[in-house]
Scaffold this motif. Structure first.
Motif, PDB file in Angstrom:
ATOM      1  N   LEU A 148      -4.767   7.448   0.101  1.00 51.97           N
ATOM      2  CA  LEU A 148      -4.309   6.318  -0.727  1.00 51.97           C
ATOM      3  C   LEU A 148      -3.763   6.797  -2.068  1.00 51.97           C
ATOM      4  CD1 LEU A 148      -4.108   3.223  -0.893  1.00 51.97           C
ATOM      5  CD2 LEU A 148      -6.413   3.254  -1.912  1.00 51.97           C
TER       6      LEU A 148
ATOM      7  N   VAL B 244       0.848  -1.180   0.000  1.00 49.82           N
ATOM      8  CA  VAL B 244       0.000   0.000   0.000  1.00 49.82           C
ATOM      9  C   VAL B 244       0.890   1.239   0.000  1.00 49.82           C
ATOM     10  CG1 VAL B 244      -1.823   1.247   1.216  1.00 49.82           C
ATOM     11  CG2 VAL B 244      -1.769  -1.261   1.281  1.00 49.82           C
TER      12      VAL B 244
ATOM     13  N   ILE C 165      -8.835  -3.044   5.686  1.00 48.12           N
ATOM     14  CA  ILE C 165      -8.845  -3.518   4.309  1.00 48.12           C
ATOM     15  C   ILE C 165      -9.662  -4.793   4.231  1.00 48.12           C
ATOM     16  CG2 ILE C 165      -7.423  -4.369   2.409  1.00 48.12           C
ATOM     17  CD1 ILE C 165      -5.170  -2.628   3.430  1.00 48.12           C
TER      18      ILE C 165
ATOM     19  N   PHE D  49     -11.069  -0.003   1.220  1.00 46.10           N
ATOM     20  CA  PHE D  49     -10.265   0.689   2.221  1.00 46.10           C
ATOM     21  C   PHE D  49     -11.197   1.574   3.040  1.00 46.10           C
ATOM     22  CE2 PHE D  49      -7.384  -0.555  -1.051  1.00 46.10           C
ATOM     23  CZ  PHE D  49      -6.155  -0.762  -0.436  1.00 46.10           C
TER      24      PHE D  49
ATOM     25  N   ILE E  83      -1.894   0.815  -4.980  1.00 43.85           N
ATOM     26  CA  ILE E  83      -1.496  -0.461  -4.409  1.00 43.85           C
ATOM     27  C   ILE E  83      -0.723  -1.228  -5.484  1.00 43.85           C
ATOM     28  CG2 ILE E  83      -3.409  -0.573  -2.792  1.00 43.85           C
ATOM     29  CD1 ILE E  83      -4.781  -2.537  -4.726  1.00 43.85           C
TER      30      ILE E  83
END
Length: 395
Positions: free
Chosen positions: A389, A330, A342, A379, A392
């Motif tokens: 974020l 992440v 998550i 998330f 990923i």
């Protein structure tokens, strides 16, 4: 006499081009936005905040185009959290779908007609019909609000000071005389650290208010930009609330003088297993949204994740040829220590705590179990804001 006349003509010819050149060099208002309810509909805005908590699905849509205007409905059952209602449209998009950004040292004039019915009353708590905000700061930059002052309903222009999170009213007019009729309002914004705000309210050809306040800070974020919001955003902690609406039409926006060039952003990560948080097709629920990020791949990150059951994001379209355990790294912008929860494909969630500073992207690697085919990773955080974020990467 003839000589004097000839001399005057020569002088006029000599001076006129210089005056014309000065006129040509003076900054002028340039129309940047003039959407149509019929042609553009709600695509005129960057995004809608239409009952984003899902409190009143029977009332959808709350924001829509109708008979030459945009309509914002607000019902007493609507909720955007425990103590407020919000049905708004934010930002401006031009005819090519590009967001129009109010950036540092730019001067904007935004004008529209609005119809405030007598069911949309001023309140003893907050009630706003227009706001200017930047995406990464909760405090509004400026507002048009409907307060009660000394027992009298008002429409009031105000700005905020960020250091003390305090509202600063600078102009007002009685609300009741302008209800149930179309009035025109104009806001001029000098978006700088020492900027200005001007509010004009007109009833037909009659100017009711024309007030300007100078030397105020209207540029709060180097990374993000100011954007206007229209709609009904009000507290439920006032007596006598009714089902109501707001109508808006004849939206226009101009800029004066130069505007900043588009922001140059880093390219997205196109390596195998990388999935950007802002990717088209991902889900942004509640307040969660992708915004600019100079240090993030793709130049964007998803903010306002967590803190309740509503604000979350889902990274979708994660393909896997086989089922089984994988490693997921992440990438996120973290302020101190913050935590994601998550959930992969709706399974029980796992906790991922990250630490860092806002000056660089932090990483954390955790195990995940994927299925063969298309996967979906949510998330969220039910109790506190999560990291912002970036992307990923799954190996």
């Amino acid at each position: 006499m003839i000589r004097r006349l000839a001399a005057a003509l020569v002088l006029l010819v000599a001076v006129a081009p210089a005056a014309h050149a000065r006129d040509q060099g003076a900054p002028r208002w340039e129309l940047r936005w003039n959407p149509s309810p019929h042609k553009d509909g709600v695509a005129a805005f960057e995004a809608l905040e239409d009952d984003r908590r899902g409190s009143h699905p029977e009332g959808l849509p709350h924001v829509y185009a109708e008979r030459g205007a945009w309509r914002f409905d607000s019902h007493t059952v609507d909720r955007d959290g425990a103590d407020r209602q919000r049905n708004e449209a934010r930002g401006m998009r031009d005819g090519r779908g590009r967001a129009l950004e109010i950036r540092e040292d730019e001067v904007w004039r935004i004008s529209w007609q609005m119809y405030i019915p007598d069911t949309l009353d001023a309140t003893t708590s907050f009630s706003h019909v227009w706001q200017l905000k930047t995406s990464d700061i909760g405090t509004p930059v400026a507002q048009l609000s409907l307060p009660v002052r000394g027992g009298v309903q008002k429409i009031e222009a105000r700005h905020w000071t960020l250091a003390d999170n305090t509202t600063r009213p600078f102009a007002a007019h009685d609300l009741e005389p302008i209800q149930n009729r179309w009035v025109t309002t104009t806001v001029e914004i000098g978006a700088s650290d020492r900027g200005y705000l001007r509010w004009i309210l007109q009833d037909g050809r009659t100017t009711l208010v024309d007030q300007r306040i100078d030397d105020i800070d209207l540029h709060w974020s180097d990374e993000q930009y100011n954007r206007p919001k229209w709609g009904v955003y009000r507290s439920v902690r006032s007596a006598g609330l009714q089902d109501t609406h707001l109508l808006v039409r004849d939206l226009k926006a101009w800029t004066l003088g130069p505007v900043n060039p588009p922001v140059t952003l880093p390219p997205p990560d196109t390596s195998a297993g990388a999935h950007e948080a802002e990717r088209v097709g991902n889900v942004f629920e509640g307040a969660a949204e992708p915004v600019y990020c100079r240090i993030c791949s793709g130049g964007r990150k998803t903010i306002l994740i967590g803190g309740n059951t509503y604000d979350h994001t889902r990274v979708r379209g994660i393909l896997s040829e086989t089922s089984g355990p994988r490693e997921m790294t992440v990438h996120a912008v973290v302020d101190g220590a913050q935590t994601f929860r998550i959930s992969v494909n709706g399974a029980d969630s796992a906790e991922v705590t990250m630490t860092g500073t806002r000056e660089r992207v932090a990483t954390a690697t955790v195990p995940v179990t994927l299925i063969a085919g298309v996967n979906d990773i949510r998330f969220f955080n039910l109790s506190a804001r999560s990291p912002e974020l970036d992307k990923i990467v799954i190996r």
